[in-house]
Design an enzyme around this catalytic site. Structure first.
Site, PDB file in Angstrom:
ATOM      1  N   VAL A  89      58.671  78.288  58.368  1.00  0.00           N
ATOM      2  CA  VAL A  89      57.694  78.610  57.300  1.00  0.00           C
ATOM      3  C   VAL A  89      56.010  78.393  57.762  1.00  0.00           C
ATOM      4  CG1 VAL A  89      56.695  78.955  55.010  1.00  0.00           C
ATOM      5  CG2 VAL A  89      59.370  78.679  55.525  1.00  0.00           C
ATOM      6  N   SER A  90      55.451  79.329  57.751  1.00  0.00           N
ATOM      7  CA  SER A  90      54.007  79.014  58.412  1.00  0.00           C
ATOM      8  C   SER A  90      53.077  80.275  58.012  1.00  0.00           C
ATOM      9  CB  SER A  90      53.871  78.634  59.612  1.00  0.00           C
ATOM     10  OG  SER A  90      53.973  80.112  60.537  1.00  0.00           O
TER      11      SER A  90
ATOM     12  N   ARG B 279      45.782  81.783  51.538  1.00  0.00           N
ATOM     13  CA  ARG B 279      45.081  82.393  50.214  1.00  0.00           C
ATOM     14  C   ARG B 279      44.963  83.939  50.180  1.00  0.00           C
ATOM     15  NH1 ARG B 279      42.089  77.602  51.404  1.00  0.00           N
ATOM     16  NH2 ARG B 279      42.803  75.816  50.294  1.00  0.00           N
TER      17      ARG B 279
ATOM     18  N   TYR C 113      56.322  74.015  47.702  1.00  0.00           N
ATOM     19  CA  TYR C 113      57.368  74.526  47.605  1.00  0.00           C
ATOM     20  C   TYR C 113      58.117  74.719  45.903  1.00  0.00           C
ATOM     21  CZ  TYR C 113      57.596  75.407  52.428  1.00  0.00           C
ATOM     22  OH  TYR C 113      57.138  75.818  53.713  1.00  0.00           O
TER      23      TYR C 113
ATOM     24  N   PHE D 131      66.246  71.165  60.302  1.00  0.00           N
ATOM     25  CA  PHE D 131      66.511  72.534  60.738  1.00  0.00           C
ATOM     26  C   PHE D 131      65.421  73.325  60.861  1.00  0.00           C
ATOM     27  CE2 PHE D 131      67.973  72.092  56.353  1.00  0.00           C
ATOM     28  CZ  PHE D 131      67.390  72.938  55.587  1.00  0.00           C
TER      29      PHE D 131
END
Length: 409
Positions: free
Chosen positions: A82-83, A90, A123, A409
């Protein structure tokens, strides 16, 4: 320019992964790491956000089987990579990717999503709760000894090339998965992770080494590790860096730790990911000199509350109505009656009065049995609406073994 989110294809892999590497500091991984992650990628589960020909956001998930209390394996999405490019923060890109991903996970029939977080603060707003913890130990083996159980001397140890015994080690690992919540049944291809050993990651340590524990000719344990030599005016002070250790019984466990403590020319053992209830902490003579640190590890998100709660067992009989708040996945909102025990559970919608009220994030934190509902209540994150319900549910949700994720992972 406008952005477009689309399923990843093989031709876009290098651009996608380059965006990910840049977001994590810009240091390129070794070629063998690139190859492994490329091979493991399930392209129909990975999404990139593009502005023209430029990838500005990445996310994906792996198909996992996750051990839960009671020993069952649950289909779970292992959220990863995730990036968002620093130039595009924003702008709602992350929220859009999380939205599409959870919708996709739900459509696949997976009741649970899990991830490890580079920054845990990100998260929670998407419903992920911290469910497992990992212990790091830095042990001064010149001042810490081990008290080993009977039978330790009957265990035979021998060196082996990691690749030569890999299949037997993987078979032992597979037998261990159902014994501890949070472990992952390694799907085809994932066994390669245990042998990944790029020279660029060694930081002066040796190539990966392996010692196996045997009894009556059968493998009952293994340890994979590296040794980083070091010297000063007083002599050798090398460090043993443990990668992983699994064993089937106390004697084999103790034999492997005793070996690691006694490797010539070393004075320390570093273990960076061990269960918080690891046997090591009961074997050592001085736990303070193990310099134990604990940090978050696996974050859990219940994608389908009813199915997820039905998939695990409960340590004691439980019959409670949970009022669940879930703004990001509103299909989970509302009251659920959970009835379960060691044999299984049923969790269905109900109009009955609630016994406990909590968010899906906190339900995810408690899901694997390592975070108690009582501790969450003490922080104001679970509200008891029926006297006695909190104690009943806390015991039922617990796990005899601390949940633990053995690798990332």
């Amino acid at each position: 320019m406008t952005t477009e989110m689309r399923e990843l294809c093989q031709a876009d892999w290098d651009a996608y992964y380059g965006t990910l590497e840049l977001a994590f500091g810009g240091v390129a991984e070794a070629a063998e790491e690139h190859e492994l992650w490329n091979d493991l990628t399930e392209f129909d589960r990975f999404f990139g956000t593009w502005e023209g020909k430029t990838c500005v956001g990445t996310t994906g998930s792996f198909s996992f089987r996750l051990s839960v209390p009671g020993g069952s394996l649950v289909d779970a999405a292992g959220v990863t990579m995730v990036s968002v490019a620093a130039t595009h923060r924003r702008q709602g890109i992350l929220t859009s990717m999380m939205r599409r991903q959870l919708d996709d996970v739900r459509a696949r029939g997976e009741a649970v999503a899990v991830l490890t977080a580079s920054e845990p603060v990100i998260y929670g707003r998407f419903g992920y709760g911290t469910a497992t913890f990992a212990a790091k130990a830095e042990i001064d083996t010149t001042r810490v000894s081990l008290s080993v159980p009977a039978g330790t001397d009957d265990v035979r140890l021998r060196y082996a090339k990691p690749a030569d015994v890999h299949a037997a080690c993987e078979a032992l690992y597979a037998r261990r998965v159902s014994e501890r919540p949070g472990m992952l049944a390694r799907q085809p291809g994932w066994e390669r992770l245990g042998l990944l050993d790029p020279e660029s990651e060694r930081q002066g340590a040796s190539p990966l080494q392996c010692v196996v524990a045997e009894r009556a000719g059968e493998l009952v344990g293994y340890a994979r590790y590296q040794v980083k030599p070091d010297w000063d005016a007083a002599g050798p002070k090398g460090t043993v860096r443990l990668r992983d250790l699994e064993a089937e019984d106390p004697a084999a466990t103790a034999a492997l730790w005793r070996f690691l403590f006694g490797i010539d020319l070393t004075s320390a053992v570093e273990a960076h990911n061990r269960p918080t209830d690891d046997a090591l902490f009961q074997l050592v003579s001085d736990v303070r000199r193990c310099r134990i640190q604990v940090r978050d590890s696996l974050h859990v998100r219940l994608v389908e509350v009813g199915a997820a709660l039905e998939a695990r067992a409960y340590r004691t009989p439980v019959n409670v109505v949970l009022d669940v708040e879930d703004a990001f996945c509103p299909w989970n909102e509302g009251r659920w009656r959970l009835k379960g025990d060691l044999k299984g559970a049923v969790c269905e919608r109900t109009e009955d009065e609630a016994d406990l009220a909590l968010s899906v994030r906190d339900l995810g934190a408690a899901y694997l049995g390592g975070v108690s509902l009582t501790s969450l209540a003490s922080a104001g994150r679970v509200r008891e609406l029926r006297p006695g319900a909190l104690a009943e549910a806390t015991v039922a949700f617990g796990s005899d073994a601390a949940p633990w994720l053995p690798h990332g992972f």
